[in-house]
Design a protein around this motif. Structure first.
Motif, PDB file in Angstrom:
ATOM      1  N   THR A  88       0.825  -1.207   0.000  1.00  0.00           N
ATOM      2  CA  THR A  88       0.000   0.000   0.000  1.00  0.00           C
ATOM      3  C   THR A  88       0.857   1.253   0.000  1.00  0.00           C
ATOM      4  N   ALA A  89       1.894   1.258   0.845  1.00  0.00           N
ATOM      5  CA  ALA A  89       2.779   2.421   0.920  1.00  0.00           C
ATOM      6  C   ALA A  89       3.469   2.656  -0.422  1.00  0.00           C
ATOM      7  N   LEU A  90       3.900   1.565  -1.044  1.00  0.00           N
ATOM      8  CA  LEU A  90       4.561   1.683  -2.339  1.00  0.00           C
ATOM      9  C   LEU A  90       3.588   2.187  -3.394  1.00  0.00           C
ATOM     10  N   ARG A  91       2.383   1.687  -3.345  1.00  0.00           N
ATOM     11  CA  ARG A  91       1.373   2.112  -4.328  1.00  0.00           C
ATOM     12  C   ARG A  91       1.108   3.607  -4.196  1.00  0.00           C
ATOM     13  N   ASP A  92       0.991   4.112  -2.969  1.00  0.00           N
ATOM     14  CA  ASP A  92       0.724   5.527  -2.758  1.00  0.00           C
ATOM     15  C   ASP A  92       1.885   6.386  -3.257  1.00  0.00           C
ATOM     16  N   LEU A  93       3.108   5.944  -2.992  1.00  0.00           N
ATOM     17  CA  LEU A  93       4.276   6.698  -3.454  1.00  0.00           C
ATOM     18  C   LEU A  93       4.357   6.703  -4.979  1.00  0.00           C
ATOM     19  N   LEU A  94       4.065   5.561  -5.586  1.00  0.00           N
ATOM     20  CA  LEU A  94       4.112   5.483  -7.050  1.00  0.00           C
ATOM     21  C   LEU A  94       3.012   6.323  -7.682  1.00  0.00           C
ATOM     22  N   ALA A  95       1.845   6.373  -7.048  1.00  0.00           N
ATOM     23  CA  ALA A  95       0.756   7.200  -7.568  1.00  0.00           C
ATOM     24  C   ALA A  95       1.145   8.680  -7.525  1.00  0.00           C
ATOM     25  N   ALA A  96       1.778   9.082  -6.423  1.00  0.00           N
ATOM     26  CA  ALA A  96       2.232  10.470  -6.318  1.00  0.00           C
ATOM     27  C   ALA A  96       3.320  10.763  -7.343  1.00  0.00           C
ATOM     28  N   GLN A  97       4.204   9.798  -7.539  1.00  0.00           N
ATOM     29  CA  GLN A  97       5.267   9.970  -8.524  1.00  0.00           C
ATOM     30  C   GLN A  97       4.690  10.065  -9.933  1.00  0.00           C
ATOM     31  N   LEU A  98       3.666   9.268 -10.210  1.00  0.00           N
ATOM     32  CA  LEU A  98       3.029   9.301 -11.526  1.00  0.00           C
ATOM     33  C   LEU A  98       2.398  10.666 -11.780  1.00  0.00           C
ATOM     34  N   ALA A  99       1.750  11.223 -10.763  1.00  0.00           N
ATOM     35  CA  ALA A  99       1.148  12.550 -10.916  1.00  0.00           C
ATOM     36  C   ALA A  99       2.218  13.598 -11.192  1.00  0.00           C
ATOM     37  N   ASP A 100       3.331  13.493 -10.491  1.00  0.00           N
ATOM     38  CA  ASP A 100       4.427  14.438 -10.703  1.00  0.00           C
ATOM     39  C   ASP A 100       5.004  14.290 -12.109  1.00  0.00           C
ATOM     40  N   LEU A 101       5.138  13.057 -12.567  1.00  0.00           N
ATOM     41  CA  LEU A 101       5.655  12.822 -13.917  1.00  0.00           C
ATOM     42  C   LEU A 101       4.710  13.368 -14.979  1.00  0.00           C
ATOM     43  N   ASP A 102       3.400  13.270 -14.720  1.00  0.00           N
ATOM     44  CA  ASP A 102       2.424  13.821 -15.668  1.00  0.00           C
ATOM     45  C   ASP A 102       2.611  15.328 -15.809  1.00  0.00           C
ATOM     46  N   VAL A 103       2.827  16.003 -14.676  1.00  0.00           N
ATOM     47  CA  VAL A 103       3.052  17.452 -14.711  1.00  0.00           C
ATOM     48  C   VAL A 103       4.320  17.773 -15.489  1.00  0.00           C
ATOM     49  N   LYS A 104       5.393  17.031 -15.196  1.00  0.00           N
ATOM     50  CA  LYS A 104       6.663  17.271 -15.886  1.00  0.00           C
ATOM     51  C   LYS A 104       6.533  17.000 -17.387  1.00  0.00           C
ATOM     52  N   ALA A 105       5.783  15.957 -17.731  1.00  0.00           N
ATOM     53  CA  ALA A 105       5.606  15.627 -19.145  1.00  0.00           C
ATOM     54  C   ALA A 105       4.864  16.748 -19.866  1.00  0.00           C
ATOM     55  N   ARG A 106       3.852  17.320 -19.199  1.00  0.00           N
ATOM     56  CA  ARG A 106       3.119  18.423 -19.817  1.00  0.00           C
ATOM     57  C   ARG A 106       4.021  19.639 -19.992  1.00  0.00           C
ATOM     58  N   ARG A 107       4.872  19.892 -18.997  1.00  0.00           N
ATOM     59  CA  ARG A 107       5.790  21.032 -19.112  1.00  0.00           C
ATOM     60  C   ARG A 107       6.774  20.813 -20.261  1.00  0.00           C
ATOM     61  N   ILE A 108       7.275  19.597 -20.367  1.00  0.00           N
ATOM     62  CA  ILE A 108       8.201  19.300 -21.456  1.00  0.00           C
ATOM     63  C   ILE A 108       7.512  19.471 -22.801  1.00  0.00           C
ATOM     64  N   ASN A 109       6.261  19.038 -22.886  1.00  0.00           N
ATOM     65  CA  ASN A 109       5.529  19.174 -24.148  1.00  0.00           C
ATOM     66  C   ASN A 109       5.288  20.645 -24.477  1.00  0.00           C
ATOM     67  N   GLU A 110       5.040  21.468 -23.438  1.00  0.00           N
ATOM     68  CA  GLU A 110       4.871  22.896 -23.657  1.00  0.00           C
ATOM     69  C   GLU A 110       6.138  23.500 -24.261  1.00  0.00           C
ATOM     70  N   VAL A 111       7.269  23.163 -23.669  1.00  0.00           N
ATOM     71  CA  VAL A 111       8.537  23.679 -24.179  1.00  0.00           C
ATOM     72  C   VAL A 111       8.771  23.170 -25.595  1.00  0.00           C
ATOM     73  N   ARG A 112       8.447  21.898 -25.823  1.00  0.00           N
ATOM     74  CA  ARG A 112       8.628  21.315 -27.151  1.00  0.00           C
ATOM     75  C   ARG A 112       7.820  22.075 -28.196  1.00  0.00           C
ATOM     76  N   GLN A 113       6.580  22.409 -27.852  1.00  0.00           N
ATOM     77  CA  GLN A 113       5.734  23.123 -28.805  1.00  0.00           C
ATOM     78  C   GLN A 113       6.293  24.508 -29.115  1.00  0.00           C
ATOM     79  N   ARG A 114       6.821  25.181 -28.093  1.00  0.00           N
ATOM     80  CA  ARG A 114       7.401  26.507 -28.332  1.00  0.00           C
ATOM     81  C   ARG A 114       8.639  26.407 -29.211  1.00  0.00           C
ATOM     82  N   VAL A 115       9.489  25.423 -28.906  1.00  0.00           N
ATOM     83  CA  VAL A 115      10.698  25.236 -29.710  1.00  0.00           C
ATOM     84  C   VAL A 115      10.325  24.867 -31.137  1.00  0.00           C
ATOM     85  N   LEU A 116       9.315  24.000 -31.292  1.00  0.00           N
ATOM     86  CA  LEU A 116       8.876  23.594 -32.628  1.00  0.00           C
ATOM     87  C   LEU A 116       8.389  24.798 -33.421  1.00  0.00           C
ATOM     88  N   GLY A 117       7.642  25.688 -32.773  1.00  0.00           N
ATOM     89  CA  GLY A 117       7.167  26.871 -33.459  1.00  0.00           C
ATOM     90  C   GLY A 117       8.305  27.771 -33.918  1.00  0.00           C
TER      91      GLY A 117
END
Length: 257
Positions: A80-109
């Motif tokens: 359970t503890a591992l699952r909760d930590l991984l869920a939090a990590q997944l949420a953080d990775l989603d945010v980072k992925a969106r930020r990277i995609n934002e930068v990618r779109q600006r660079v692409l433009g």
């Protein structure tokens, strides 16, 4: 046969973990050698090696050393503890992925701008970068994350279609403006409505955030409208960079009519 033992050097070579890291793991109690020789040299058992590989596996998932220690202390049977930590990590990775995609779109433009038929003047290109920096300076990470989340929700295909729609709208508005069509004309008002619907599609659904984002955009437009006009003109292949400002004014008059 006696169980195999590893010196710290042997373990470093076999695991790919540096000596410095192994010493640090020992210092913080994350992975320690269970035995010592008479001369005080570390000797790692099979259980120690297994713990090291678990630490490596968890850190490769992006967990901090403190989080890894928490998982290992909770015991292998407590997932359970591992699952909760991984869920939090997944949420953080989603945010980072969106930020990277934002930068990618600006660079692409910017790359597309430089690859266009007409290479922009250095001063104009650097001005575009300046406007981007100013816009980011007026919004917090929370606002950018909300915008990125909304674009991720829409999906790349929808975002591309909305951008293409906006280009079509602007091109049509420019044609009417050049031809002297009054802002109150029904065709112009219909285009203004389409312009507004495209803008609304990118709203986050959080009124306070959307108001802040809109206010920031208005500030940047007031301060850097000329630069933005140059950028749009370069992307559209227009000869007169000031036309975008005229089109924005045209749309605003159409919306009020």
């Amino acid at each position: 046969m006696a169980e195999e033992r590893w010196s710290i050097g042997d373990l470093a070579s076999a695991s790919g973990v540096t000596l410095r890291t192994l010493y640090y793991y020992d210092e913080i109690g994350l992975v320690s050698a269970s035995e010592r020789t008479g001369a005080g040299h570390r000797r790692y058992t099979a259980a120690d090696v297994q713990r090291l590989y678990r630490v490596r596996a968890l850190t490769q998932l992006g967990l901090s050393l403190d989080e890894v220690a928490t998982v290992l202390r909770s015991g292998a049977e407590n997932l359970t503890a591992l699952r909760d930590l991984l869920a939090a990590q997944l949420a953080d990775l989603d945010v980072k992925a969106r930020r990277i995609n934002e930068v990618r779109q600006r660079v692409l433009g910017l790359v597309e701008l430089l690859d266009g038929e007409t290479m922009p003047e250095p001063e104009r290109f650097l001005g575009t970068l300046e406007v981007t920096a100013q816009l980011h300076g007026h919004l917090s990470e929370q606002h950018w994350d909300a915008l990125a989340a909304r674009r991720a929700e829409l999906g790349d295909d929808t975002v591309d279609a909305l951008r293409a729609e906006w280009v079509t709208i602007v091109t049509e508005l420019r044609r009417h403006l050049v031809n002297g069509t009054p802002a109150r004309d029904s065709a112009v008002r219909e285009l203004a409505g389409r312009w507004q619907r495209v803008a609304e599609a990118f709203r986050t659904g959080q009124p306070d955030l959307d108001e802040r984002i809109q206010a920031a955009g208005e500030v940047v437009w007031r301060q850097h409208g000329a630069r933005i006009s140059e950028y749009v003109s370069d992307r559209a292949g227009w000869s007169a960079p000031g036309e975008m400002a005229d089109i924005v004014d045209y749309v605003q008059r159409a919306m009020k009519s």
